[in-house]
Design a protein around this motif. Structure first.
Motif, PDB file in Angstrom:
ATOM      1  N   TYR A 187      -8.494  25.544  66.302  1.00  0.00           N
ATOM      2  CA  TYR A 187      -8.515  25.034  67.672  1.00  0.00           C
ATOM      3  C   TYR A 187      -8.603  26.152  68.711  1.00  0.00           C
ATOM      4  CZ  TYR A 187      -6.651  22.747  71.867  1.00  0.00           C
ATOM      5  OH  TYR A 187      -6.464  22.301  73.132  1.00  0.00           O
ATOM      6  N   LEU A 201     -10.912  17.274  68.644  1.00  0.00           N
ATOM      7  CA  LEU A 201     -10.415  17.651  69.974  1.00  0.00           C
ATOM      8  C   LEU A 201     -11.321  18.690  70.615  1.00  0.00           C
ATOM      9  CD1 LEU A 201      -8.328  17.311  72.149  1.00  0.00           C
ATOM     10  CD2 LEU A 201      -6.867  18.960  70.983  1.00  0.00           C
ATOM     11  N   LEU A 202     -11.811  19.619  69.817  1.00  0.00           N
ATOM     12  CA  LEU A 202     -12.742  20.620  70.355  1.00  0.00           C
ATOM     13  C   LEU A 202     -14.031  19.957  70.842  1.00  0.00           C
ATOM     14  CD1 LEU A 202     -12.390  23.664  67.928  1.00  0.00           C
ATOM     15  CD2 LEU A 202     -11.845  23.605  70.353  1.00  0.00           C
ATOM     16  N   GLU A 250      -4.044  13.320  77.644  1.00  0.00           N
ATOM     17  CA  GLU A 250      -5.403  13.552  77.120  1.00  0.00           C
ATOM     18  C   GLU A 250      -6.353  12.439  77.572  1.00  0.00           C
ATOM     19  OE1 GLU A 250      -7.034  13.774  72.663  1.00  0.00           O
ATOM     20  OE2 GLU A 250      -5.430  15.218  73.042  1.00  0.00           O
ATOM     21  N   ASN A 302      -6.402  17.162  58.908  1.00  0.00           N
ATOM     22  CA  ASN A 302      -6.033  18.072  59.995  1.00  0.00           C
ATOM     23  C   ASN A 302      -7.247  18.825  60.527  1.00  0.00           C
ATOM     24  OD1 ASN A 302      -3.340  17.369  59.933  1.00  0.00           O
ATOM     25  ND2 ASN A 302      -2.790  18.937  58.460  1.00  0.00           N
ATOM     26  N   TYR A 349       1.245  18.415  65.580  1.00  0.00           N
ATOM     27  CA  TYR A 349       0.767  18.945  66.859  1.00  0.00           C
ATOM     28  C   TYR A 349       1.673  20.093  67.259  1.00  0.00           C
ATOM     29  CZ  TYR A 349       4.635  16.234  68.836  1.00  0.00           C
ATOM     30  OH  TYR A 349       5.882  15.733  69.118  1.00  0.00           O
ATOM     31  N   LYS A 387     -13.346  18.270  74.142  1.00  0.00           N
ATOM     32  CA  LYS A 387     -13.285  19.231  75.245  1.00  0.00           C
ATOM     33  C   LYS A 387     -14.677  19.695  75.659  1.00  0.00           C
ATOM     34  CE  LYS A 387      -8.625  21.018  74.517  1.00  0.00           C
ATOM     35  NZ  LYS A 387      -8.158  20.766  75.880  1.00  0.00           N
ATOM     36  N   ASN A 399      -7.128  26.287  59.149  1.00  0.00           N
ATOM     37  CA  ASN A 399      -6.943  25.059  59.917  1.00  0.00           C
ATOM     38  C   ASN A 399      -6.053  25.287  61.137  1.00  0.00           C
ATOM     39  OD1 ASN A 399      -6.871  22.086  60.386  1.00  0.00           O
ATOM     40  ND2 ASN A 399      -4.724  22.410  59.906  1.00  0.00           N
ATOM     41  N   ASN A 444      -8.464  18.335  64.409  1.00  0.00           N
ATOM     42  CA  ASN A 444      -8.550  19.509  65.285  1.00  0.00           C
ATOM     43  C   ASN A 444      -9.969  19.694  65.814  1.00  0.00           C
ATOM     44  OD1 ASN A 444      -5.857  20.167  65.053  1.00  0.00           O
ATOM     45  ND2 ASN A 444      -6.167  21.608  63.386  1.00  0.00           N
ATOM     46  N   LEU A 445     -10.943  19.493  64.941  1.00  0.00           N
ATOM     47  CA  LEU A 445     -12.341  19.641  65.353  1.00  0.00           C
ATOM     48  C   LEU A 445     -12.730  18.557  66.360  1.00  0.00           C
ATOM     49  CD1 LEU A 445     -14.605  21.605  64.747  1.00  0.00           C
ATOM     50  CD2 LEU A 445     -15.389  20.093  62.930  1.00  0.00           C
ATOM     51  N   ALA A 495     -15.483  27.275  65.268  1.00  0.00           N
ATOM     52  CA  ALA A 495     -14.650  26.261  64.615  1.00  0.00           C
ATOM     53  C   ALA A 495     -15.450  25.461  63.584  1.00  0.00           C
ATOM     54  CB  ALA A 495     -14.048  25.327  65.662  1.00  0.00           C
ATOM     55  N   LYS A 502     -14.766  25.224  59.590  1.00  0.00           N
ATOM     56  CA  LYS A 502     -14.603  23.962  58.871  1.00  0.00           C
ATOM     57  C   LYS A 502     -15.533  23.893  57.669  1.00  0.00           C
ATOM     58  CE  LYS A 502     -15.825  19.268  58.613  1.00  0.00           C
ATOM     59  NZ  LYS A 502     -17.095  18.519  58.606  1.00  0.00           N
TER      60      LYS A 502
END
Length: 285
Positions: free
Chosen positions: A164, A204-205, A279, A197, A86, A208, A160, A201-202, A171, A175
Motif C-alpha cells: 500500500y 484501495l490503491l 473512505e 489481503n 487494517y 485512490k 503484502n 490492499n490493491l 504495487a 502482487k
C-alpha cells in the motif's frame, strides 16, 4: 532444548503414553529417559518431531506448552503483524514496543528487524499520511525481495504489508511477483488469507487512483475467497468498497455499502466502520 525433555514428559504422562511406546523404533528407552530428565540435550530436531507425532502434538503446540502456555514473543509479534486487518495506530505502537523488547535480546533477527522497519513505516503513514517518508523506510525491503529467485511465506507477508505504501505500478508488480510464488503454496493452510489481503490492499490503491473497474475486479476476486474462508471482517470491507466502485461507475452501490456497514456493526468493529465511512465520503466527492 533445555526444557523440552520435561515438557515432553509432562504431555506424555498427561496422555497416558509409556516411554517404551514413544521411543519405540526412534531411540533406546534409556536415551529417551535421559532426554526427559534433561541429561541428554543432543536430540536432533527430526527425532523430536518423531516424538511429537507419537504424543499427538504439533511443534507449535509443544512450544506453546513449553513456554508456560504463553506464545513466545517472537511468534506473538509475527502472528499479530500478519493478522492485521487494517492499520490501527494503537496496535502498531504495541507491535513496535514488542519488537524493541525482542530485539534488545536478539538484535540480529532479520525477520523481526524487517517487521520493525515496516511497522515504523506504517506508523508514519497512519499518523502523518507521509507516503514519501514511509516509502523511504520500506523500499530497501522491496529491493531485497525483488531480487529473490524464490519467495517463502514470510517474504510474501512482508510484501503484502508494504504494498500500500508504493505507487500503483509498483504495487501491481509486487502482487504479480508474490502470486507467482503463492501458487506453490496453493494447498498450504490459510494461504487464501494472504491472497485476500493482497487483493484488498490493491483495491484501495486503485480506488485512490480512480480506477474503479480494476478496483472492482480485485474486490470480486477477494469476495469469493472471503466467503470460502469465512473472513467476515474482510468481506465487510470488500462489500463497502464494491459499493463505492459501483457508485462511481454510475450504478447504485448503496446496497453493498449498507450490507458491509451492517456486518461491521454486528461484529462490533466500530473503529473500522468509522474509517470506511470516511473512505465512502472521500470517494463520493
Amino acid at each position: 532444548m533445555n526444557n523440552y525433555g520435561k515438557t515432553l514428559k509432562k504431555i506424555r504422562v498427561g496422555k497416558g503414553f509409556s516411554q517404551k511406546y514413544v521411543s519405540n523404533n526412534i531411540c533406546t528407552q534409556g536415551n529417551f529417559s535421559k532426554f526427559e530428565l534433561g541429561e541428554n540435550k543432543d536430540i536432533k530436531h527430526s527425532t523430536l518431531s518423531e516424538f511429537l507425532v507419537r504424543i499427538e502434538t504439533s511443534y507449535e503446540e509443544f512450544r506453546y506448552i513449553d513456554n508456560g502456555y504463553i506464545m513466545p514473543l517472537r511468534d506473538e509479534i509475527i502472528t499479530n503483524f500478519y493478522n492485521q486487518t487494517y492499520n490501527n495506530s494503537e496496535n502498531l505502537l504495541q507491535l513496535q514496543r514488542s519488537c524493541i523488547s525482542f530485539l534488545k535480546e536478539f538484535p540480529d533477527d532479520n525477520l523481526i528487524n524487517k517487521i520493525f522497519i515496516i511497522i515504523k513505516s506504517l506508523t508514519i503513514l497512519a499518523n502523518t499520511n507521509d507516503f514519501h517518508s514511509a516509502k523511504l523506510l520500506a523500499e530497501p525491503i522491496w529491493t531485497e525481495l525483488s531480487r529473490r529467485d524464490d519467495l517463502y511465506l514470510s517474504d510474501i507477508f512482508l510484501l503484502n504489508s508494504i504494498l500500500y505504501i508504493f505507487p500503483i505500478e509498483t504495487a501491481v508488480e509486487m502482487k504479480k511477483f508474490a502470486f507467482r510464488h503463492i501458487e506453490k503454496y496453493k494447498n498450504f493452510q490459510n494461504i487464501n488469507r494472504i491472497k485476500i489481503n493482497f487483493l484488498i490492499n490493491l483495491s484501495l490503491l486503485y480506488l485512490k487512483n480512480h480506477d474503479y473497474h480494476m478496483a472492482l475486479k480485485q474486490l470480486e476476486n477477494s469476495i469469493e475467497l472471503c466467503k470460502i474462508e469465512k473472513l467476515f471482517i474482510n468481506l465487510s470491507i470488500c462489500y463497502i468498497r464494491k459499493g463505492i466502485c459501483l457508485n462511481n461507475l454510475g450504478h447504485c452501490g448503496l446496497y453493498w455499502q449498507t450490507k458491509g456497514m451492517n456486518m461491521l456493526e454486528v461484529l462490533d468493529e466500530i473503529e473500522l466502520l468509522s474509517i470506511l465511512e470516511t473512505e465512502i465520503d472521500k470517494c463520493s466527492n
